[in-house]
Design a protein around this motif. Structure first.
Motif, mmCIF file in Angstrom:
data_model
loop_
_atom_site.group_PDB
_atom_site.id
_atom_site.type_symbol
_atom_site.label_atom_id
_atom_site.label_comp_id
_atom_site.label_asym_id
_atom_site.label_seq_id
_atom_site.Cartn_x
_atom_site.Cartn_y
_atom_site.Cartn_z
ATOM 1 N N GLU A 49 10.978 29.905 -4.205
ATOM 2 C CA GLU A 49 10.188 30.539 -3.066
ATOM 3 C C GLU A 49 9.727 32.137 -3.463
ATOM 4 O OE1 GLU A 49 9.275 29.785 0.215
ATOM 5 O OE2 GLU A 49 9.651 27.860 -0.204
ATOM 6 N N THR A 50 10.155 32.476 -4.585
ATOM 7 C CA THR A 50 9.813 33.696 -5.169
ATOM 8 C C THR A 50 8.855 33.445 -6.405
ATOM 9 O OG1 THR A 50 11.462 33.659 -6.697
ATOM 10 C CG2 THR A 50 12.240 34.556 -4.905
ATOM 11 N N SER A 51 7.995 34.824 -6.619
ATOM 12 C CA SER A 51 7.203 34.904 -7.632
ATOM 13 C C SER A 51 7.743 34.652 -9.082
ATOM 14 C CB SER A 51 6.821 36.341 -7.587
ATOM 15 O OG SER A 51 6.025 36.498 -6.373
ATOM 16 N N SER A 52 7.124 34.102 -9.839
ATOM 17 C CA SER A 52 7.693 33.831 -11.334
ATOM 18 C C SER A 52 6.631 34.761 -12.348
ATOM 19 C CB SER A 52 7.801 32.460 -11.548
ATOM 20 O OG SER A 52 8.533 31.900 -10.522
ATOM 21 N N SER A 53 7.084 35.125 -13.259
ATOM 22 C CA SER A 53 6.344 35.646 -14.477
ATOM 23 C C SER A 53 5.731 34.725 -15.176
ATOM 24 C CB SER A 53 7.330 36.493 -15.254
ATOM 25 O OG SER A 53 6.552 36.997 -16.284
ATOM 26 N N ALA A 54 4.426 35.072 -15.481
ATOM 27 C CA ALA A 54 3.571 33.983 -16.538
ATOM 28 C C ALA A 54 3.352 34.782 -17.760
ATOM 29 C CB ALA A 54 2.187 33.983 -15.865
ATOM 30 N N GLY A 55 4.236 35.845 -18.106
ATOM 31 C CA GLY A 55 4.019 36.307 -19.377
ATOM 32 C C GLY A 55 3.561 37.884 -18.979
ATOM 33 N N PRO A 56 3.332 38.923 -20.167
ATOM 34 C CA PRO A 56 2.951 40.110 -20.101
ATOM 35 C C PRO A 56 1.846 40.479 -18.928
ATOM 36 C CG PRO A 56 3.233 39.275 -22.289
ATOM 37 C CD PRO A 56 3.247 38.180 -21.511
ATOM 38 N N GLY A 57 2.324 41.156 -17.843
ATOM 39 C CA GLY A 57 1.500 41.952 -16.947
ATOM 40 C C GLY A 57 0.791 41.051 -15.959
ATOM 41 N N SER A 58 1.596 39.873 -15.835
ATOM 42 C CA SER A 58 1.077 38.944 -14.872
ATOM 43 C C SER A 58 2.291 38.293 -13.826
ATOM 44 C CB SER A 58 0.434 37.436 -15.369
ATOM 45 O OG SER A 58 -0.156 36.638 -14.359
ATOM 46 N N SER A 59 2.137 38.092 -12.843
ATOM 47 C CA SER A 59 3.105 37.397 -12.105
ATOM 48 C C SER A 59 2.394 36.353 -10.923
ATOM 49 C CB SER A 59 3.650 38.570 -11.084
ATOM 50 O OG SER A 59 4.957 38.128 -10.219
ATOM 51 N N LEU A 60 2.918 35.114 -11.059
ATOM 52 C CA LEU A 60 2.318 34.224 -10.403
ATOM 53 C C LEU A 60 2.669 34.100 -8.888
ATOM 54 C CD1 LEU A 60 2.907 31.222 -12.969
ATOM 55 C CD2 LEU A 60 0.872 33.165 -12.758
ATOM 56 N N LEU A 61 2.092 33.296 -8.319
ATOM 57 C CA LEU A 61 2.351 33.091 -6.863
ATOM 58 C C LEU A 61 3.334 31.828 -6.586
ATOM 59 C CD1 LEU A 61 -1.418 33.522 -5.239
ATOM 60 C CD2 LEU A 61 0.398 35.195 -5.592
ATOM 61 N N GLY A 62 4.302 32.205 -5.854
ATOM 62 C CA GLY A 62 5.180 31.212 -5.139
ATOM 63 C C GLY A 62 4.852 30.772 -3.791
ATOM 64 N N PRO A 63 5.451 29.974 -3.156
ATOM 65 C CA PRO A 63 5.207 29.373 -1.664
ATOM 66 C C PRO A 63 5.224 30.534 -0.756
ATOM 67 C CG PRO A 63 6.814 27.904 -2.980
ATOM 68 C CD PRO A 63 6.799 28.975 -3.730
ATOM 69 N N ALA A 64 6.122 31.538 -0.880
ATOM 70 C CA ALA A 64 6.163 32.624 0.001
ATOM 71 C C ALA A 64 4.980 33.518 -0.065
ATOM 72 C CB ALA A 64 7.508 33.273 -0.107
ATOM 73 N N ASP A 65 4.498 33.518 -1.319
ATOM 74 C CA ASP A 65 3.225 34.428 -1.542
ATOM 75 C C ASP A 65 2.141 33.850 -1.011
ATOM 76 O OD1 ASP A 65 4.941 36.183 -3.012
ATOM 77 O OD2 ASP A 65 5.000 34.883 -4.833
ATOM 78 N N VAL A 66 1.966 32.564 -1.013
ATOM 79 C CA VAL A 66 1.034 31.864 -0.795
ATOM 80 C C VAL A 66 0.741 31.966 0.838
ATOM 81 C CG1 VAL A 66 -0.519 29.575 -0.627
ATOM 82 C CG2 VAL A 66 0.639 30.434 -2.715
ATOM 83 N N ARG A 67 1.741 31.707 1.389
ATOM 84 C CA ARG A 67 1.734 31.749 2.954
ATOM 85 C C ARG A 67 1.572 33.188 3.499
ATOM 86 N NH1 ARG A 67 4.769 27.310 1.544
ATOM 87 N NH2 ARG A 67 4.414 25.544 2.933
ATOM 88 N N ARG A 68 2.126 34.017 2.793
ATOM 89 C CA ARG A 68 1.806 35.733 3.157
ATOM 90 C C ARG A 68 0.517 36.118 3.135
ATOM 91 N NH1 ARG A 68 1.197 39.722 0.090
ATOM 92 N NH2 ARG A 68 2.170 38.594 -1.869
ATOM 93 N N LEU A 69 -0.050 35.563 1.844
ATOM 94 C CA LEU A 69 -1.341 35.968 1.545
ATOM 95 C C LEU A 69 -2.392 35.099 2.781
ATOM 96 C CD1 LEU A 69 -1.863 35.759 -2.170
ATOM 97 C CD2 LEU A 69 -2.220 37.817 -0.739
ATOM 98 N N ALA A 70 -2.246 33.944 2.950
ATOM 99 C CA ALA A 70 -3.143 33.426 4.002
ATOM 100 C C ALA A 70 -2.813 33.737 5.197
ATOM 101 C CB ALA A 70 -2.427 31.780 3.778
ATOM 102 N N ALA A 71 -1.686 34.037 5.834
ATOM 103 C CA ALA A 71 -1.531 34.819 6.931
ATOM 104 C C ALA A 71 -2.015 36.184 7.135
ATOM 105 C CB ALA A 71 -0.131 35.069 7.425
ATOM 106 N N GLU A 72 -2.180 36.656 5.921
ATOM 107 C CA GLU A 72 -2.841 38.375 5.865
ATOM 108 C C GLU A 72 -4.100 38.146 6.250
ATOM 109 O OE1 GLU A 72 -3.811 41.511 2.413
ATOM 110 O OE2 GLU A 72 -2.050 40.396 2.331
ATOM 111 N N LEU A 73 -4.762 36.904 5.587
ATOM 112 C CA LEU A 73 -6.136 36.678 5.758
ATOM 113 C C LEU A 73 -6.802 35.854 6.841
ATOM 114 C CD1 LEU A 73 -7.007 36.359 1.834
ATOM 115 C CD2 LEU A 73 -7.527 38.295 3.196
ATOM 116 N N ASP A 74 -5.936 35.442 7.569
ATOM 117 C CA ASP A 74 -5.910 34.689 8.576
ATOM 118 C C ASP A 74 -6.748 33.255 8.098
ATOM 119 O OD1 ASP A 74 -5.783 33.788 11.302
ATOM 120 O OD2 ASP A 74 -7.789 34.465 12.096
ATOM 121 N N ILE A 75 -6.181 32.889 7.069
ATOM 122 C CA ILE A 75 -6.607 31.575 6.621
ATOM 123 C C ILE A 75 -6.040 30.427 6.759
ATOM 124 C CG2 ILE A 75 -6.983 30.489 4.325
ATOM 125 C CD1 ILE A 75 -9.185 32.338 4.557
#
Length: 293
Positions: A3-29
Motif C-alpha cells: 500500500e506504499t510507494s516503491s522506488s523504481a530506481g534513481p529519481g523515480s518513485s512508483l505509485l502504490g494502491p493508496a497513491d492511486v486512490r489519493r490522486l483519483a480522489a484529488e482529481l474527482d476521477i
C-alpha cells in the motif's frame, strides 16, 4: 502488493494502491467503462511490463492512456523520453505534475499530448516514437494499435496490455480457432506474440475480464507494396462470413463467385479453403492479383 510507494530506481518513485486512490480522489476521477479506465496500482507489475518491453536508453516510448501515471513513472528511467497521449484533459493536465513530484530528475523526459490516440498522426507528436508501451483501453485496443502502426512509421516495437481474449486474437496464427481480422492485419505490420498474463488484482477498479500482454516487432519491410486499404478490405471480406469458403466469402468483394475463384487461382490459393487458414502473405498475393485486373 504494498500500500506504499516503491522506488523504481534513481529519481523515480512508483505509485502504490493508496497513491492511486489519493490522486483519483484529488482529481474527482471516477474510472469509467466508456473510456475503458482501469488504473494499474501495483509497482511490481509496471516494473515487469517495462522489463518485458526490452527498451534501450535511446528509445522514445509512446504511451497511450497513461491515466494517473503508474506505468509512466516506471518508463521514464528506462528510455530517452516518453510521449504520453491522454484523451482525458484532467488526467493530461495532472500527469506532468505527478512526474515532477515523484521523478523530479526525469520529469523533463515526459511529453504529454492531450489527444485521442485514434486521431493522432506523426505531426501531432513533439518527437517520433520508436516503441509503443501501454495499458490500452479494452474497447479500442486493436483499432488503436493498427492506427498507430499506420500513422507512425518510426515505431519499431510494442508491448501492450489488453483483454486476454484480444491478446489471443492479436497473436494467433493461421489455423487457430481465434485467428481472424486482428491477427492478419497486425501480422501485415509486425510479428506478434503473447507475452504473459496480468492479474486482475493489480487494477483499480478490478475488471471483470482477464488481461494479458502482447509484444510485437515491426518488420523492416512490409510483405508487399500492395495498397494497405485494399488489402484490409479484402481481409475484412474474407472473415465476414467465416463458415464460407473463400470462393463464396469473397464473391461480393470480387464481383462474383466465379471471379473470386479466378483471382484465388491466379494467386495460388485454393478457392475451397477458408480465410482462417491463410497467412498474411497469401492475402497479399490475392490483393496483388486483384490489382492486376
Amino acid at each position: 502488493m504494498t500500500e506504499t510507494s516503491s522506488s523504481a530506481g534513481p529519481g523515480s518513485s512508483l505509485l502504490g494502491p493508496a497513491d492511486v486512490r489519493r490522486l483519483a480522489a484529488e482529481l474527482d476521477i471516477r474510472p469509467t467503462k466508456k473510456l475503458g479506465q482501469n488504473f494499474v496500482h501495483d509497482p511490481n507489475t509496471v516494473r515487469k511490463i517495462v522489463a518485458a518491453a526490452e527498451l534501450s536508453p535511446d528509445d522514445v516510448v509512446l504511451e497511450v492512456g497513461p491515466g494517473l501515471g503508474s506505468l509512466t513513472l516506471a518508463l521514464l528511467p528506462a528510455c530517452r523520453s516518453v510521449v504520453a497521449v491522454e484523451i482525458d484533459p484532467v488526467l493530461a493536465a495532472k500527469l506532468p505534475e505527478t512526474a515532477a513530484d515523484r521523478a523530479p530528475d526525469l520529469a523533463r523526459r515526459l511529453h504529454v499530448v492531450p489527444a485521442d490516440a485514434m486521431k493522432v498522426t506523426a505531426a501531432d507528436l513533439p518527437v517520433q516514437p520508436t516503441a509503443l508501451v501501454a495499458n490500452l483501453p479494452y474497447n479500442v485496443a486493436v483499432p488503436v494499435v493498427l492506427h498507430l502502426l499506420a500513422e507512425l512509421p518510426s515505431l519499431r516495437s510494442g508491448l501492450v496490455m489488453v483483454q486476454a481474449e484480444v491478446a489471443d486474437r492479436m497473436a494467433a496464427g493461421p489455423g487457430s480457432r481465434v485467428y481472424g481480422v486482428p491477427s492478419v492485419k497486425l501480422a501485415w505490420y509486425a510479428d506478434a506474440r503473447r507475452a504473459g498474463p496480468v492479474s486482475r488484482s493489480v487494477f483499480w477498479p478490478v475488471p471483470n475480464v482477464d488481461s494479458a500482454l502482447v509484444a510485437f516487432t515491426v518488420r523492416d519491410t512490409l510483405p508487399s507494396t500492395v495498397d494497405r486499404r485494399a488489402l484490409f478490405t479484402l481481409i475484412d471480406a474474407a472473415f465476414a462470413q467465416r463458415r464460407k469458403t473463400l470462393r463464396g466469402a469473397l464473391a461480393g468483394w470480387a464481383g462474383s463467385a466465379a471471379e473470386a475463384e479466378r483471382l484465388l487461382t491466379v494467386a495460388g490459393v485454393d478457392p475451397g479453403v477458408r480465410g482462417e487458414q491463410l497467412a498474411v502473405s497469401e492475402f497479399v498475393r490475392i490483393a496483388e492479383a486483384s490489382a492486376l485486373r
